[in-house]
Motif scaffolding. Structure first.
Motif, short mmCIF file in Angstrom:
data_model
loop_
_atom_site.label_atom_id
_atom_site.label_comp_id
_atom_site.label_asym_id
_atom_site.label_seq_id
_atom_site.Cartn_x
_atom_site.Cartn_y
_atom_site.Cartn_z
N ALA A 1 0.85 -1.20 0.00
CA ALA A 1 0.00 0.00 0.00
C ALA A 1 0.88 1.25 0.00
CB ALA A 1 -0.91 0.00 1.22
N ASN A 2 0.40 2.31 -0.64
CA ASN A 2 1.21 3.53 -0.85
C ASN A 2 1.94 4.00 0.40
OD1 ASN A 2 0.20 3.58 -3.45
ND2 ASN A 2 -1.36 5.13 -3.01
N GLY A 3 1.25 4.03 1.51
CA GLY A 3 1.82 4.58 2.72
C GLY A 3 2.96 3.77 3.30
N LEU A 4 3.13 2.53 2.82
CA LEU A 4 4.21 1.67 3.30
C LEU A 4 5.44 1.70 2.41
CD1 LEU A 4 2.07 -1.45 4.29
CD2 LEU A 4 2.82 0.42 5.76
N HIS A 5 5.36 2.37 1.27
CA HIS A 5 6.49 2.37 0.33
C HIS A 5 7.75 2.96 0.95
CE1 HIS A 5 3.81 2.10 -3.53
NE2 HIS A 5 3.63 1.09 -2.70
N GLY A 6 7.63 4.13 1.56
CA GLY A 6 8.80 4.79 2.11
C GLY A 6 9.42 4.00 3.23
N ARG A 7 8.59 3.49 4.14
CA ARG A 7 9.11 2.75 5.30
C ARG A 7 9.86 1.50 4.89
NH1 ARG A 7 10.65 -0.78 8.35
NH2 ARG A 7 9.74 -1.50 10.30
N TRP A 8 9.30 0.72 3.95
CA TRP A 8 9.94 -0.55 3.59
C TRP A 8 11.05 -0.37 2.57
CZ3 TRP A 8 10.18 -4.39 6.60
CH2 TRP A 8 9.16 -4.59 7.55
N THR A 9 11.00 0.70 1.80
CA THR A 9 12.15 1.01 0.94
C THR A 9 13.36 1.38 1.80
OG1 THR A 9 10.76 1.71 -0.91
CG2 THR A 9 13.02 2.50 -0.89
N ARG A 10 13.14 2.18 2.84
CA ARG A 10 14.23 2.52 3.75
C ARG A 10 14.78 1.26 4.43
NH1 ARG A 10 10.68 6.52 5.46
NH2 ARG A 10 10.48 5.56 7.53
N ALA A 11 13.89 0.36 4.83
CA ALA A 11 14.35 -0.87 5.48
C ALA A 11 15.20 -1.71 4.53
CB ALA A 11 13.16 -1.68 5.98
N ALA A 12 14.79 -1.77 3.26
CA ALA A 12 15.57 -2.52 2.27
C ALA A 12 16.93 -1.87 2.04
CB ALA A 12 14.79 -2.63 0.96
N ILE A 13 16.94 -0.55 2.00
CA ILE A 13 18.21 0.18 1.84
C ILE A 13 19.14 -0.14 3.01
CG2 ILE A 13 19.25 2.48 1.87
CD1 ILE A 13 16.67 3.45 0.42
N GLU A 14 18.60 -0.11 4.22
CA GLU A 14 19.41 -0.40 5.40
C GLU A 14 19.96 -1.82 5.38
OE1 GLU A 14 16.71 0.50 8.54
OE2 GLU A 14 16.76 2.68 8.16
N ALA A 15 19.26 -2.72 4.68
CA ALA A 15 19.72 -4.10 4.54
C ALA A 15 20.72 -4.25 3.39
CB ALA A 15 18.53 -5.03 4.32
N GLY A 16 21.01 -3.14 2.70
CA GLY A 16 21.99 -3.18 1.63
C GLY A 16 21.46 -3.68 0.30
N LYS A 17 20.14 -3.62 0.12
CA LYS A 17 19.53 -4.13 -1.11
C LYS A 17 19.20 -2.99 -2.08
CE LYS A 17 19.17 -8.14 1.09
NZ LYS A 17 20.10 -9.26 0.84
N HIS A 18 19.23 -3.29 -3.36
CA HIS A 18 18.64 -2.41 -4.35
C HIS A 18 17.12 -2.53 -4.23
CE1 HIS A 18 22.61 -2.03 -6.01
NE2 HIS A 18 22.66 -3.30 -6.40
N VAL A 19 16.39 -1.53 -4.74
CA VAL A 19 14.94 -1.53 -4.57
C VAL A 19 14.24 -1.09 -5.86
CG1 VAL A 19 12.98 -0.70 -3.21
CG2 VAL A 19 15.24 -0.89 -2.13
N LEU A 20 13.23 -1.85 -6.24
CA LEU A 20 12.25 -1.43 -7.25
C LEU A 20 10.95 -1.22 -6.49
CD1 LEU A 20 11.24 -1.04 -10.20
CD2 LEU A 20 10.77 -3.52 -10.23
N VAL A 21 10.54 0.05 -6.34
CA VAL A 21 9.37 0.38 -5.54
C VAL A 21 8.26 0.89 -6.46
CG1 VAL A 21 10.32 2.69 -5.02
CG2 VAL A 21 8.46 1.76 -3.62
N GLU A 22 7.08 0.34 -6.24
CA GLU A 22 5.94 0.81 -7.03
C GLU A 22 5.70 2.29 -6.76
OE1 GLU A 22 4.03 -0.11 -9.43
OE2 GLU A 22 5.06 -2.03 -9.64
N LYS A 23 5.15 2.96 -7.76
CA LYS A 23 4.77 4.35 -7.53
C LYS A 23 3.58 4.34 -6.56
CE LYS A 23 1.02 3.57 -9.87
NZ LYS A 23 -0.26 3.55 -9.13
N PRO A 24 3.46 5.38 -5.73
CA PRO A 24 4.36 6.50 -5.56
C PRO A 24 5.57 6.11 -4.72
CG PRO A 24 2.55 6.67 -4.01
CD PRO A 24 2.26 5.48 -4.87
N PHE A 25 6.69 6.78 -4.97
CA PHE A 25 7.97 6.51 -4.32
C PHE A 25 7.85 6.60 -2.80
CE2 PHE A 25 12.25 7.99 -3.01
CZ PHE A 25 13.05 7.03 -3.64
#
Length: 331
Positions: free
Chosen positions: A75-99
């Motif tokens: 869901a849109n509101g979770l994109h930022g939170r879980w993208t940040r978590a993936a970044i912190e885990a050292g992963k690349h991210v393909l995130v659905e819009k909206p960013f």
């Protein structure tokens, strides 16, 4: 041929099947792991789409050493939170819009990605398709660009769909209007000013429809319209120049209609650009970027500018910005 990308999927959303699982079956990229709030749903998704293993939580997917790219279709509101978590885990991210939910959160995510040295891209899949590329290439033939009109309409999702939730950063602009606005920016190759915007409110703070009038420094004007409670689907992009105009009849889903109708100096023609999936092109472009260093049409600055334009449209129409969402549990 470059080696397959190794994806971890957060959630078993319907879009994950269309945007990643189906294309990966064509491109040969691997779906290494999936988790969902309901493990049964994750298991069913894995069985249907050949995902190699099912994890209990999103955090387990992020910790999987074989996952190199995390796909975020939540869901849109979770994109930022879980993208940040993936970044912190050292992963690349393909995130659905909206960013992200809003411009401030988009900046935070982008800053984290830069600091970690990972690639994070917003899934504006239509940009990779020949229809969008051809629309841009046609601009010189149309003379001096004067006007851009983008229209995105769809029938209403169910009442309990998260796209109607303010807490989950829902609304028509977030789901549909983001495409209309991104096309305006891309076709004009510039950032617009929001002249005016008017929206229809479905529930407090949540827009069912929105129209934004835009102005570019070059003198080009634009109108971006979206409606998430329409009678039928419309997904068009029209560009008007001093010599003619061109209209893509389904610019985001060209596998349904790949036509561009072009009129120059009174002569009309129709071009067909191919019905291969935009998502397949996107996956190939991401692999070429990560494996071979090929250019990718989107970057973090674009994601920030896009989120800030969405905020500006909401402000002009008297709507609040979308709030960020911080879930209580990790899955």
């Amino acid at each position: 041929m470059s080696s397959p990308l190794r994806f971890g999927v957060l959630g078993a959303a319907r879009i994950a099947a269309v945007a990643l699982a189906g294309p990966a079956a064509t491109t040969g990229d691997r779906l290494v792991a999936v988790a969902a709030r309901d493990r049964g749903r994750a298991g069913a998704f894995a069985a249907e789409h050949g995902v190699e293993r099912v994890h209990d939580t999103y955090d387990d997917v992020l910790a999987d050493p074989e996952v190199e790219v995390v796909y975020v279709p939540l869901a849109n509101g979770l994109h930022g939170r879980w993208t940040r978590a993936a970044i912190e885990a050292g992963k690349h991210v393909l995130v659905e819009k909206p960013f992200a939910s809003n411009g401030a959160e988009a900046r935070e995510v982008a800053d984290a990605a830069r600091a970690a040295g990972v690639v994070v891209v917003e899934a504006f899949h239509h940009l990779h398709h020949p229809v969008t590329r051809r629309l841009v290439d046609l601009l010189p033939e149309l003379g001096e660009l004067r006007r851009i009109e983008t229209v995105f309409r769809m029938p209403a999702p169910p009442d309990d769909d998260p796209r109607w939730s303010l807490d989950l950063a829902g609304g028509a602009v977030m789901d549909l209007g983001c495409y209309a606005l991104h096309l305006q920016r891309g076709l004009a190759a510039a950032e617009p000013v929001v002249v005016a915007a008017t929206g229809t409110e479905r529930s407090p703070g949540v827009d069912a429809a929105m129209t934004a009038d835009l102005a570019f420094a070059s003198g080009v004007t634009g109108r971006a319209s979206c409606d998430m409670a329409a009678d039928s689907w419309t997904i068009t992009a029209r560009v008007v120049g001093t010599r003619g105009e061109a209209t893509a009849l389904n610019v985001v889903l060209p596998h349904q209609d790949d036509r561009i109708v072009v009129t120059v100096d009174g002569e009309e023609r129709t071009e067909h650009l191919g019905t291969r999936s935009t998502y397949t092109y996107q996956l190939e472009a991401l692999r070429a970027h990560l494996r071979d260093g090929a250019a990718f049409p989107l970057d973090l600055d674009d994601a920030i500018a896009q989120a800030e334009l969405v905020d500006a449209v909401y402000a002009a129409a008297g709507f609040p910005p979308r709030p960020r969402t911080e879930p209580v549990t990790a899955s």
